[in-house]
Write a protein that holds these residues in place. Structure first.
Motif, PDB file in Angstrom:
ATOM      1  N   ASP A  24     -21.411  -1.754  24.909  1.00  0.00           N
ATOM      2  CA  ASP A  24     -21.789  -0.449  25.731  1.00  0.00           C
ATOM      3  C   ASP A  24     -21.684  -0.207  26.752  1.00  0.00           C
ATOM      4  OD1 ASP A  24     -24.646  -2.051  24.344  1.00  0.00           O
ATOM      5  OD2 ASP A  24     -25.229  -2.928  25.821  1.00  0.00           O
ATOM      6  N   TRP A  25     -21.079  -0.450  27.744  1.00  0.00           N
ATOM      7  CA  TRP A  25     -20.273   0.399  29.022  1.00  0.00           C
ATOM      8  C   TRP A  25     -18.911   0.851  27.797  1.00  0.00           C
ATOM      9  CZ3 TRP A  25     -15.298   0.094  30.146  1.00  0.00           C
ATOM     10  CH2 TRP A  25     -14.343   0.679  30.691  1.00  0.00           C
ATOM     11  N   ARG A  27     -19.188   2.493  25.124  1.00  0.00           N
ATOM     12  CA  ARG A  27     -19.736   2.965  23.770  1.00  0.00           C
ATOM     13  C   ARG A  27     -20.253   4.098  25.010  1.00  0.00           C
ATOM     14  NH1 ARG A  27     -20.470  -0.983  20.826  1.00  0.00           N
ATOM     15  NH2 ARG A  27     -22.857  -2.393  22.407  1.00  0.00           N
ATOM     16  N   GLU A  28     -21.062   3.957  25.920  1.00  0.00           N
ATOM     17  CA  GLU A  28     -21.688   4.862  26.328  1.00  0.00           C
ATOM     18  C   GLU A  28     -20.218   6.354  27.983  1.00  0.00           C
ATOM     19  OE1 GLU A  28     -22.889   6.011  31.460  1.00  0.00           O
ATOM     20  OE2 GLU A  28     -22.826   3.962  31.229  1.00  0.00           O
ATOM     21  N   LEU A  29     -19.012   5.232  27.520  1.00  0.00           N
ATOM     22  CA  LEU A  29     -17.896   6.394  27.957  1.00  0.00           C
ATOM     23  C   LEU A  29     -17.392   7.058  27.373  1.00  0.00           C
ATOM     24  CD1 LEU A  29     -16.294   4.166  30.797  1.00  0.00           C
ATOM     25  CD2 LEU A  29     -17.685   5.905  31.589  1.00  0.00           C
ATOM     26  N   GLY A  31     -19.580   8.067  24.172  1.00  0.00           N
ATOM     27  CA  GLY A  31     -20.541   9.057  23.979  1.00  0.00           C
ATOM     28  C   GLY A  31     -20.348  10.172  25.523  1.00  0.00           C
ATOM     29  N   ARG A  32     -19.806   9.917  26.373  1.00  0.00           N
ATOM     30  CA  ARG A  32     -19.873  11.196  27.609  1.00  0.00           C
ATOM     31  C   ARG A  32     -18.554  12.003  27.255  1.00  0.00           C
ATOM     32  NH1 ARG A  32     -21.538   8.040  32.535  1.00  0.00           N
ATOM     33  NH2 ARG A  32     -20.827  10.704  33.579  1.00  0.00           N
ATOM     34  N   ASP A  66     -16.455  -1.083  35.156  1.00  0.00           N
ATOM     35  CA  ASP A  66     -15.981  -1.815  33.305  1.00  0.00           C
ATOM     36  C   ASP A  66     -16.839  -3.880  33.789  1.00  0.00           C
ATOM     37  OD1 ASP A  66     -15.422  -3.552  31.724  1.00  0.00           O
ATOM     38  OD2 ASP A  66     -13.129  -2.834  31.728  1.00  0.00           O
TER      39      ASP A  66
END
Length: 98
Positions: A24-25, A27-29, A31-32, A66
């Motif tokens: 999840d971590w 994917r968020e980074l 995505g940004r 992380d």
């Protein structure tokens, strides 16, 4: 730009417990666009990330969040570099992004 080498510091069973949160971590980074690539090392002893140009302390701050690091199952080694050449289609990586 930065190459980040991730090394597991605990047995895979302990690492696996944090894999969903770590995913999840990532994917968020991604995505940004705070990370550009992420993948597993072969053999599975950790991973590798490619991060865009940004202040080194900003990257260190991101890496400190992380779940693997927070939970003591991995460590990061950061290598800063200046990309000078790229394969066709990846020339955008040569431009500053941060």
């Amino acid at each position: 730009m930065f190459l980040v080498k991730v090394t597991y510091t605990a047995p895979l069973g302990e690492v696996d417990a944090w894999r969903p949160a770590h995913g999840d971590w990532l994917r968020e980074l991604l995505g940004r666009r705070l990370l550009l690539l992420a993948g597993r090392r072969v053999p599975l002893t950790g991973g590798v990330y490619l991060a865009p140009d940004m202040p080194a302390d900003a990257l260190e701050g991101l890496l400190a969040t992380d779940p693997y690091v927070v939970n003591g199952v991995a460590a990061h080694e950061v290598v800063a570099f200046t990309p000078l050449m790229a394969a066709e289609g990846l020339e955008g990586l040569l431009e500053p992004t941060g």
